[in-house]
Design a protein around this motif. Sequence first.
Motif, PDB file in Angstrom:
ATOM      1  N   PHE A 137      35.951  31.697  46.362  1.00 25.16           N
ATOM      2  CA  PHE A 137      36.221  33.066  45.732  1.00 25.16           C
ATOM      3  C   PHE A 137      35.728  33.448  44.540  1.00 25.16           C
ATOM      4  O   PHE A 137      35.721  34.582  44.079  1.00 25.16           O
ATOM      5  CB  PHE A 137      37.943  33.409  45.819  1.00 25.16           C
ATOM      6  N   TYR A 145      39.409  41.880  44.836  1.00 26.98           N
ATOM      7  CA  TYR A 145      38.132  41.872  44.242  1.00 26.98           C
ATOM      8  C   TYR A 145      37.688  43.288  44.385  1.00 26.98           C
ATOM      9  O   TYR A 145      37.915  44.145  44.918  1.00 26.98           O
ATOM     10  CB  TYR A 145      37.141  41.394  45.457  1.00 26.98           C
ATOM     11  N   LYS A 161      34.221  36.733  44.208  1.00 30.02           N
ATOM     12  CA  LYS A 161      33.574  36.858  45.040  1.00 30.02           C
ATOM     13  C   LYS A 161      34.254  37.682  46.355  1.00 30.02           C
ATOM     14  O   LYS A 161      33.787  38.306  47.225  1.00 30.02           O
ATOM     15  CB  LYS A 161      32.839  35.797  45.823  1.00 30.02           C
ATOM     16  N   ARG A 162      35.615  37.509  46.218  1.00 32.12           N
ATOM     17  CA  ARG A 162      36.368  38.083  47.482  1.00 32.12           C
ATOM     18  C   ARG A 162      37.986  38.156  46.949  1.00 32.12           C
ATOM     19  O   ARG A 162      38.112  37.524  45.972  1.00 32.12           O
ATOM     20  CB  ARG A 162      36.533  36.911  48.610  1.00 32.12           C
ATOM     21  N   ASP A 163      38.851  38.577  47.753  1.00 34.99           N
ATOM     22  CA  ASP A 163      40.043  38.800  47.572  1.00 34.99           C
ATOM     23  C   ASP A 163      40.936  37.436  47.441  1.00 34.99           C
ATOM     24  O   ASP A 163      40.364  36.656  48.122  1.00 34.99           O
ATOM     25  CB  ASP A 163      40.986  39.445  48.395  1.00 34.99           C
TER      26      ASP A 163
END
Length: 153
Positions: free
Chosen positions: A67, A119, A127-129
């Motif tokens: 993440f 994110y 990079k992501r939730d």
Amino acid sequence: MRRTMRALAATVALGLAAGAAAAAEMTLPGIRYEVLASGPTTGTQPTRADGVMMRYVGRLAEGGAVFSTSAENGAEPSRFEVRTVIPGMSAALQLMRPGDRWRITIPGYLAYGRLGRRYTPPEPNLKRDIPPDSVLVFDVELVSVAPPAPPAR
């Protein structure tokens, strides 16, 4: 609580100096960390007021999805103020010395809690939730400790 963590850090250092396994797994209140490599014991431990340069890769414990990473997907260090990172990371960083590499597992309540983290591009490290109440696993190398950044004007 800080005094307890300092005492635990001293116990870890003594155990490693006495020939304990290099990958000693230790537990802080709610935080688990594994010492993968140790830097010089003479290195300066950061305080909450300091900045740090660190390489890291953050993964969700459930499923292992990455993440967050430092620059260049974890290959280059990024700078953070110790007081601005999640509480579990702040506590762990204050026990590390430059050259230390640890795997740190942080429970959701010492990370992003029940709200998680969304994110929002173009965020450089995320990079992501991160789902609510997620347990996070970080591979961290503390590169250096720096005085706090001057306040923005």
